[in-house]
Design a protein around this motif. Structure first.
Motif, short mmCIF file in Angstrom:
data_model
loop_
_atom_site.label_atom_id
_atom_site.label_comp_id
_atom_site.label_asym_id
_atom_site.label_seq_id
_atom_site.Cartn_x
_atom_site.Cartn_y
_atom_site.Cartn_z
N TYR A 134 29.28 11.48 55.10
CA TYR A 134 28.15 11.21 54.21
C TYR A 134 28.50 10.15 53.18
CZ TYR A 134 24.79 11.90 50.44
OH TYR A 134 23.85 11.69 49.46
N VAL A 135 29.64 10.33 52.51
CA VAL A 135 30.05 9.39 51.46
C VAL A 135 30.27 7.99 52.03
CG1 VAL A 135 31.90 8.80 49.84
CG2 VAL A 135 30.99 11.14 49.91
N ASN A 136 31.04 7.91 53.11
CA ASN A 136 31.38 6.59 53.66
C ASN A 136 30.16 5.89 54.24
OD1 ASN A 136 34.08 6.84 52.97
ND2 ASN A 136 34.66 7.71 54.94
N THR A 137 29.22 6.64 54.79
CA THR A 137 28.03 6.02 55.39
C THR A 137 27.07 5.51 54.32
OG1 THR A 137 28.20 7.45 57.33
CG2 THR A 137 26.08 6.37 56.93
N ILE A 138 26.71 6.39 53.39
CA ILE A 138 25.72 6.02 52.38
C ILE A 138 26.28 5.03 51.37
CG2 ILE A 138 24.16 6.89 50.60
CD1 ILE A 138 23.39 7.67 53.42
N ARG A 139 27.51 5.24 50.94
CA ARG A 139 28.07 4.37 49.91
C ARG A 139 28.26 2.94 50.41
NH1 ARG A 139 33.83 5.61 47.13
NH2 ARG A 139 34.45 5.21 49.28
N ASN A 140 28.51 2.78 51.69
CA ASN A 140 28.71 1.45 52.25
C ASN A 140 27.43 0.82 52.78
OD1 ASN A 140 31.58 1.30 51.82
ND2 ASN A 140 31.84 2.77 53.47
N THR A 141 26.30 1.48 52.53
CA THR A 141 25.00 0.93 52.91
C THR A 141 24.33 0.35 51.67
OG1 THR A 141 24.73 2.61 54.64
CG2 THR A 141 22.74 1.46 53.90
N PRO A 142 23.85 -0.88 51.71
CA PRO A 142 23.16 -1.45 50.54
C PRO A 142 22.00 -0.57 50.10
CG PRO A 142 23.60 -3.16 52.17
CD PRO A 142 23.94 -1.85 52.83
N LEU A 143 21.82 -0.45 48.80
CA LEU A 143 20.76 0.39 48.25
C LEU A 143 19.39 -0.05 48.76
CD1 LEU A 143 19.74 2.63 46.41
CD2 LEU A 143 19.87 1.02 44.49
N THR A 144 19.19 -1.34 48.92
CA THR A 144 17.89 -1.83 49.42
C THR A 144 17.58 -1.28 50.81
OG1 THR A 144 18.22 -3.89 48.18
CG2 THR A 144 16.52 -3.89 49.87
N LEU A 145 18.61 -1.18 51.66
CA LEU A 145 18.39 -0.63 53.00
C LEU A 145 18.08 0.86 52.93
CD1 LEU A 145 21.12 -2.42 55.17
CD2 LEU A 145 18.69 -2.96 54.91
N VAL A 146 18.70 1.55 52.00
CA VAL A 146 18.39 2.97 51.81
C VAL A 146 16.93 3.12 51.41
CG1 VAL A 146 18.91 5.05 50.47
CG2 VAL A 146 20.78 3.53 51.17
N PHE A 147 16.46 2.25 50.52
CA PHE A 147 15.05 2.28 50.12
C PHE A 147 14.15 1.96 51.30
CE2 PHE A 147 16.09 2.49 45.64
CZ PHE A 147 14.95 3.06 45.09
N PHE A 148 14.54 1.00 52.12
CA PHE A 148 13.73 0.67 53.30
C PHE A 148 13.60 1.90 54.21
CE2 PHE A 148 14.15 -3.97 52.60
CZ PHE A 148 12.86 -4.34 52.96
N ALA A 149 14.69 2.64 54.38
CA ALA A 149 14.65 3.83 55.24
C ALA A 149 13.69 4.87 54.68
CB ALA A 149 16.06 4.42 55.36
N PHE A 150 13.73 5.07 53.35
CA PHE A 150 12.85 6.06 52.74
C PHE A 150 11.40 5.59 52.68
CE2 PHE A 150 16.70 8.16 51.56
CZ PHE A 150 16.34 9.48 51.29
N ALA A 151 11.21 4.29 52.55
CA ALA A 151 9.84 3.77 52.40
C ALA A 151 9.13 3.55 53.72
CB ALA A 151 9.87 2.47 51.60
N PHE A 152 9.88 3.16 54.77
CA PHE A 152 9.23 2.77 56.01
C PHE A 152 9.60 3.63 57.21
CE2 PHE A 152 9.61 -1.22 53.49
CZ PHE A 152 8.26 -1.38 53.24
N ALA A 153 10.78 4.27 57.21
CA ALA A 153 11.18 5.09 58.35
C ALA A 153 10.83 6.56 58.16
CB ALA A 153 12.69 4.94 58.60
N LEU A 154 11.06 7.06 56.95
CA LEU A 154 10.84 8.49 56.70
C LEU A 154 9.37 8.91 56.70
CD1 LEU A 154 12.54 11.01 56.22
CD2 LEU A 154 12.33 10.62 53.77
N PRO A 155 8.46 8.14 56.04
CA PRO A 155 7.05 8.57 56.02
C PRO A 155 6.43 8.77 57.40
CG PRO A 155 7.43 6.92 54.35
CD PRO A 155 8.69 6.99 55.16
N PRO A 156 6.63 7.86 58.38
CA PRO A 156 6.07 8.12 59.71
C PRO A 156 6.64 9.37 60.37
CG PRO A 156 6.63 5.81 59.47
CD PRO A 156 7.24 6.52 58.30
N LEU A 157 7.93 9.63 60.15
CA LEU A 157 8.55 10.81 60.75
C LEU A 157 7.97 12.09 60.16
CD1 LEU A 157 12.32 9.74 60.91
CD2 LEU A 157 10.71 9.93 62.80
N LEU A 158 7.71 12.07 58.86
CA LEU A 158 7.17 13.26 58.18
C LEU A 158 5.66 13.23 58.07
CD1 LEU A 158 9.78 13.57 55.27
CD2 LEU A 158 9.80 14.69 57.51
N GLU A 159 5.04 12.19 58.63
CA GLU A 159 3.59 12.02 58.58
C GLU A 159 3.08 12.04 57.14
OE1 GLU A 159 1.86 14.95 61.10
OE2 GLU A 159 2.64 14.06 62.95
#
Length: 218
Positions: A54-79
């Protein structure tokens, strides 16, 4: 001062948005970070492995990409339908889960400063791992990590501006709204900087206060 006094509604909403992102993300980061930090030093190999991944994956991912995942990938999955409240919740989650990795590593470094003999003595008395961490190790670890932990939260405060790119109102988005009203964008940026400096100074004061109080307690 006219850029502020003429637009109190925009500045008030922007400051409130930043504070909500900061405190909301901070709570998520602390809760998740403490759990993950404990997992990182757990005697259970699976827990250590999950914490490390968890630490190595998230910490080494740019924050902008994390936001992209929450803004564009998560909403369709959770409808989910992206309303302002949903976007704010997702932004808080993204900030919190990202910052939690730094909190976890800070907690882990604090745990490593506690003498091993104290944990061994606690286990010899029959305490479980959770009791050892909660009653013996964590209280001492928190005292030693105040400065680095505060640096993590200062970084969190500044990272709230990333949410402006995902339709979440905060100080980072003030320039866009005020430019539509014809305000000087450079002055807006300067005032945003001044507000952030004031907030960081407030956090620095809190850090010194906690250090002095806990230093006396020792």
């Amino acid at each position: 001062m006219g850029v502020i006094t003429d637009n109190p509604d925009v500045w008030g909403e922007a400051l409130l948005g930043t504070l909500i992102l900061f405190f909301g993300g901070g709570v998520v980061a602390l809760v998740v970070g403490i759990v993950v930090g404990a997992m990182r030093v757990s005697p259970i190999p699976v827990a250590r492995a999950v914490g490390t991944i968890y630490v190595n994956t998230i910490r080494n991912t740019p924050l902008t990409l994390v936001f992209f995942a929450f803004a564009f990938a998560l909403p369709p999955l959770l409808e989910l339908r992206l309303t302002s409240d949903v976007s704010l919740t997702l932004a808080i989650s993204a900030l919190g889960l990202y910052t939690a990795t730094y909190v976890a590593e800070t907690i882990r470094s604090g745990i490593n400063t506690v003498p091993v003999g104290q944990a061994e003595a606690a286990r010899a008395m029959g305490l479980t791992f959770g009791q050892v961490m909660g009653l013996v190790v964590m209280p001492q670890a928190f005292r030693s990590v105040i400065p680095p932990m505060m640096s993590v939260f200062i970084a969190l405060l500044k990272n709230t501006t990333v949410a402006a790119g995902f339709s979440v109102v905060n100080l980072g988005s003030a320039r866009n709204y005020l430019s539509e009203r014809g305000e000087n964008q450079f002055l807006v940026i300067v005032w945003v900087m001044v507000i952030f400096v004031a907030l960081v100074l407030l956090l620095s004061w809190l850090q010194r206060t906690l250090e002095n109080r806990w230093r006396v307690a020792r």
